[in-house]
Design a protein around this motif. Sequence first.
Motif, short mmCIF file in Angstrom:
data_model
loop_
_atom_site.label_atom_id
_atom_site.label_comp_id
_atom_site.label_asym_id
_atom_site.label_seq_id
_atom_site.Cartn_x
_atom_site.Cartn_y
_atom_site.Cartn_z
N GLY A 52 90.70 26.96 -17.96
CA GLY A 52 89.86 26.12 -18.80
C GLY A 52 90.48 24.80 -19.22
N LYS A 53 91.72 24.54 -18.81
CA LYS A 53 92.42 23.35 -19.30
C LYS A 53 91.77 22.05 -18.81
N THR A 54 91.38 22.00 -17.52
CA THR A 54 90.75 20.78 -17.00
C THR A 54 89.36 20.59 -17.59
N THR A 55 88.62 21.68 -17.79
CA THR A 55 87.30 21.57 -18.43
C THR A 55 87.44 21.02 -19.84
N LEU A 56 88.45 21.47 -20.57
CA LEU A 56 88.70 20.95 -21.91
C LEU A 56 89.01 19.45 -21.86
N LEU A 57 89.83 19.05 -20.90
CA LEU A 57 90.17 17.63 -20.75
C LEU A 57 88.93 16.80 -20.42
N ARG A 58 88.08 17.33 -19.54
CA ARG A 58 86.86 16.61 -19.15
C ARG A 58 85.92 16.42 -20.34
N MET A 59 85.88 17.41 -21.23
CA MET A 59 85.03 17.27 -22.41
C MET A 59 85.58 16.21 -23.36
N ASP A 91 77.06 32.73 -16.95
CA ASP A 91 77.60 33.80 -17.79
C ASP A 91 79.10 33.67 -18.01
N ASN A 92 79.72 32.66 -17.41
CA ASN A 92 81.18 32.51 -17.48
C ASN A 92 81.54 31.54 -18.60
N THR A 93 82.26 32.03 -19.61
CA THR A 93 82.75 31.17 -20.70
C THR A 93 84.10 30.61 -20.30
N ASN A 124 91.06 30.66 -23.58
CA ASN A 124 91.62 30.74 -24.94
C ASN A 124 93.02 30.15 -24.98
N ILE A 125 93.49 29.81 -26.18
CA ILE A 125 94.87 29.36 -26.37
C ILE A 125 95.70 30.57 -26.78
#
Length: 366
Positions: free
Chosen positions: A41-48, A15-17, A211-212
Amino acid sequence: MALLEIRNLTRRFGDNTVVDNISLSIEAGEFFTLLGPSGCGKTTLLRMIAGFDEPDAGKILLDGVDLTGVPPEQRVVRTVFQNYALFPHMTVAGNIAFPLEMANTPKSEIKQKVDEALEDVRLTGFAARYPHELSGGQRQRVSIARALVTRPKLLLLDEPLSALDAQLREQMQIELINLQKEVGITFVYVTHDQAEALALSHRIAVMNKGNIEQLDEPTRIYSYPRSRFVADFIGTCNLFDGTVTQIAGDTMLLDVPGMGAVKALTVAGVQVGSKGTIALRPEKIQVSAEIVGGVPDENHFDGYVKELLYMGGVTVYIVETEGGVRIETLLANSAIGRPRFFEVGDTVDVAWRVDAGHFLSETGYV
């Protein structure tokens, strides 16, 4: 066309965005930083981007090519990790050569490419050493050389300097800036360190809760934050909440509890009765022993030094007004033979120009 385009990217864990419908573009040759606190969320974005994690929605385009479903080893993207991830049984040359060998690069080319990568990171002469024989900074440079040896279009760096001590980190920051200029490869850098992001980046995306919050040049983000979060997260900032009571030409007045009337520049869209916050950097505040007043384009408040923090080159002063509001300011310790200007308990006047403060509405920057 931008080198890297991220379109409406979303990643959920239950349930966590973690990354919430993010879109941004990164230009070729840019040093771009994803900045934010842990869990933003920055590391998750980098991993994607790297291909280690797949988005639930959205696209990642590199040179116009959709990377969805492309495994990490087939992307012209390389990643530098915080923990170096070097093979301890391999020499420096062996570690750097590894991705070339995996790409079936002819042996006749490998040595030359390894030597060039070592020269890029200023480690010529270290080829025969093993990781345990290197300092932390040298190991990180080997990690960067290994990532650069295949000349990727994009280099991702995940908190690469966080394990280093302060002095070595500063030295490595300078080396990273010079290296990025020399090789011309686009860097996407992840960090939670605001000073590091400001020092290194062409542009910064400040992230919060997936979010940014703001994407801009470092000077704009520092001087003109677009939200209370950015103002508070980037550096040190005084935040005075108040209500607009008067607007007259270029100047408006806010009623700030504990301070009274505070002048700020008039901004479009703000009306009498609007609530907001004045964001004011400590270095923009003047502190003097003499109580001054009557200057039309300045705010003046008298108080006393509640606390101070001597930091060598500067001293941070916490001044408390009669109404109990604390104002943080700082002064350079430039007087010969005098380490600081004021002591705890001294009465002082604090002042700042009307255009020094930056008004934030309740919904963000106006």
